[in-house]
Design an enzyme around this catalytic site. Structure first.
Site, PDB file in Angstrom:
ATOM      1  N   LYS A   1     -20.334  -8.123  25.599  1.00  0.00           N
ATOM      2  CA  LYS A   1     -19.152  -7.321  25.925  1.00  0.00           C
ATOM      3  C   LYS A   1     -18.536  -6.792  24.648  1.00  0.00           C
ATOM      4  O   LYS A   1     -18.557  -7.473  23.616  1.00  0.00           O
ATOM      5  CB  LYS A   1     -18.122  -8.227  26.640  1.00  0.00           C
TER       6      LYS A   1
ATOM      7  N   GLU B   1      -0.183 -10.438  28.154  1.00  0.00           N
ATOM      8  CA  GLU B   1      -1.156 -11.432  27.692  1.00  0.00           C
ATOM      9  C   GLU B   1      -0.610 -12.311  26.579  1.00  0.00           C
ATOM     10  O   GLU B   1      -0.273 -11.831  25.496  1.00  0.00           O
ATOM     11  CB  GLU B   1      -2.402 -10.676  27.197  1.00  0.00           C
TER      12      GLU B   1
ATOM     13  N   GLU C   1      -9.506   3.704  33.206  1.00  0.00           N
ATOM     14  CA  GLU C   1      -8.777   2.440  33.032  1.00  0.00           C
ATOM     15  C   GLU C   1      -7.842   2.528  31.814  1.00  0.00           C
ATOM     16  O   GLU C   1      -6.687   2.095  31.882  1.00  0.00           O
ATOM     17  CB  GLU C   1      -9.772   1.280  32.863  1.00  0.00           C
TER      18      GLU C   1
HETATM   19  C1  LIG Z   1      -7.288  -3.923  25.694  1.00  0.00           C
HETATM   20  C2  LIG Z   1      -6.307  -3.919  26.600  1.00  0.00           C
HETATM   21  O1  LIG Z   1      -6.224  -4.804  27.624  1.00  0.00           O
HETATM   22  C3  LIG Z   1      -7.085  -5.919  27.699  1.00  0.00           C
HETATM   23  C4  LIG Z   1      -8.317  -5.613  28.437  1.00  0.00           C
HETATM   24  C5  LIG Z   1      -8.417  -5.844  29.793  1.00  0.00           C
HETATM   25  C6  LIG Z   1      -9.677  -5.443  30.539  1.00  0.00           C
HETATM   26  O2  LIG Z   1     -10.586  -4.918  29.900  1.00  0.00           O
HETATM   27  O3  LIG Z   1      -9.724  -5.615  31.763  1.00  0.00           O
HETATM   28  C7  LIG Z   1      -7.380  -6.460  30.479  1.00  0.00           C
HETATM   29  C8  LIG Z   1      -6.301  -6.941  29.828  1.00  0.00           C
HETATM   30  C9  LIG Z   1      -6.270  -7.007  28.378  1.00  0.00           C
HETATM   31  O4  LIG Z   1      -6.802  -8.219  27.932  1.00  0.00           O
HETATM   32  C10 LIG Z   1      -5.178  -2.946  26.504  1.00  0.00           C
HETATM   33  O5  LIG Z   1      -4.256  -3.035  27.311  1.00  0.00           O
HETATM   34  O6  LIG Z   1      -5.209  -2.099  25.617  1.00  0.00           O
END
Ligand SMILES: C=C(O[C@@H]1C=C(C(=O)O)C=C[C@H]1O)C(=O)O
Length: 450
Positions: free
Chosen positions: A216, A266, A434
């Site tokens: 990942k 987080e 996203e």
């Molecule tokens: C990297 C980010 O978020 C992170 C990535 C996520 C994911 O890939 O699902 C979810 C929450 C966070 O740990 C961000 O908000 O910029």
């Protein structure tokens, strides 16, 4: 309850009298001196408007609010040993630090800290910094207090004058109403990298993941917007507080005039009485879709496993949820597993930070390979985005939250960041969407929509 403004002079006069007496009693010698006084008159539950050069950190759901002004002591570090350097400096301060909890309310002095994702550079701001503020305003549940810190060797008159200057500023600011969110027009002026280049990077990452090079990698991007008016940090923080009560809220003003602010879902790690808590947050839905699909669960498990591996060597006991829960934000939903443990004696909060950062939620897995991949492909993250912001108390307890869902404000312009975890099943267009959904959370607030 906010007291009427005419009570302010007597409040400050009484404070000056108490501080003067305590300084005469405890001043002199070497090391730091912190005096904490209960301030039942204060109504501190937000970033007050009109302050500059301060740091604010709050977890409203736990009734915890911190506001630091001035610098009694500060250390900056970068490079491989940055967390150890901050830890050693904090331990050295503690060796000679006299902390007086005058009203016996159980408050302690606190240092505020932050750091960038990578260990080198962070643009105009220090890569990592830990500051013991001259004045710390704190709230825990319903109780407010002020902690004043100085170097015991300084002239008492100078110290008292400095303390009262800051106390006057804070008390006046807390009496001020926060401006309502201004409805402004935002114009997107740039994207870094361009959408097409970012999409190509996702394709390359998926290819390398499918080839078995790594599991990942989190790819981030940023956008710059220009507003028709300068941003007002306190007004933005008030909107974030309303929209995201379950998040950690943070604001850091920097001497260059820039301001980093945000509300992050987080927590990287917290330590309280030997108990450690760390969030695995990964797997995102923004369109009422599914979160229990194999791709999201796989992406999530990589984070849980990395956190467990990081904590296991220093924890006698670890509690790992069998399956994640859904953490709901306004426009997003995430998978979250809260991992808890009992930490071996002598392990500090910054030791835990060093073990955990960066988790695969913001870096990738395996962590080293993901970081190498990002370095090879020239990924740029500016400031403290996807680093962390937090606090450490005199007794060593504290918390760091991952600096996500944030913006860097510079007058009329703001830079916003967002990333997405790329795994074997990632669809590039979906991942771009996203990141747009994550950016929109902050764009909405900057645009003045409550
Ligand atoms: C990297 C980010 O978020 C992170 C990535 C996520 C994911 O890939 O699902 C979810 C929450 C966070 O740990 C961000 O908000 O910029």
């Amino acid at each position: 309850m906010t007291q009427p403004a005419h009570r302010t002079p007597s409040l400050l006069q009484a404070l000056e009298m108490r501080l003067g007496n305590l300084l005469r009693q405890h001043g002199g010698g070497s090391g730091l001196l912190s005096l904490t006084l209960g301030m039942p008159e204060l109504d501190f539950d937000r970033l007050p408007e009109g302050l500059r050069d301060c740091s604010y950190w709050a977890r409203p759901a736990a009734g915890r609010f911190l506001l630091g002004l001035g610098v009694a002591a500060s250390v900056e570090a970068q490079g491989e040993g940055r967390f150890r350097a901050l830890d050693a400096a904090f331990a050295e301060y503690r060796r000679l630090w006299l902390a007086v909890d005058e009203d016996g309310l159980g408050f302690q002095p606190v240092a505020l800290a932050g750091f960038a994702f990578g260990q080198e550079g962070a643009g105009d701001i220090p890569n990592s910094r830990l500051t013991i503020p001259t004045l710390l305003v704190q709230r825990r549940e319903e109780i407010c207090a002020m902690t004043f810190t100085c170097d015991r060797g300084s002239s008492l008159d100078t110290v008292l004058a400095g303390w009262m200057g800051l106390a006057g500023e804070v008390v006046a600011a807390l009496h001020r109403e926060t401006s309502p969110p201004a409805n402004v027009l935002l114009q997107r002026i740039s994207s870094q990298p361009d959408d097409d280049i970012w999409l190509e990077q996702v394709v390359r990452a998926v290819k390398d993941i499918c080839a078995g090079e790594l599991d990942k990698v989190v790819l981030a991007r940023s956008i710059r917007v220009r507003s028709t008016q300068p941003f007002v940090p306190a007004a933005l923080m008030a909107t974030l507080a309303m929209r995201y009560p379950g998040c950690v809220h943070f604001t850091h003003f920097f001497p260059s005039g820039g301001v980093l602010l945000g509300a992050t879902p987080e927590s990287l790690v917290s330590l309280a009485n030997g108990q450690v808590v760390s969030d695995a947050l990964a797997g995102t839905d923004w369109q009422s879709g599914r979160l229990d699909d194999e791709k999201s669960l796989h992406e999530h498990r990589l984070v849980v496993n990395a956190i467990v591996r990081a904590l296991e060597p220093v924890c006698g006991f670890l509690q790992i949820p069998a399956r994640p829960k859904v953490f709901e934000l306004q426009e997003l939903r995430h998978l979250r597993s809260v991992i808890k443990g009992t930490v071996d004696p002598g392990v500090s909060l910054l030791n835990l930070v060093e073990r955990l950062h960066p988790t695969p939620a913001i870096g990738g897995a395996p962590v080293r390979r993901a970081l190498d991949w990002l370095a090879r492909h020239g990924e740029m993250r500016s400031g403290w985005y996807s680093g962390a912001t937090g606090w450490i108390g005199y007794d060593g307890d504290g918390e760091f939250a991952v600096a996500l869902r944030c913006a860097w404000l510079d007058g009329n312009e703001a830079e916003l960041y967002a990333g997405a975890g790329i795994v074997a099943g990632s669809d590039p267009r979906n991942e771009l969407e996203e990141t747009e959904a994550k950016l929109n959370a902050m764009l909405r607030v900057l645009g003045g929509q409550a």
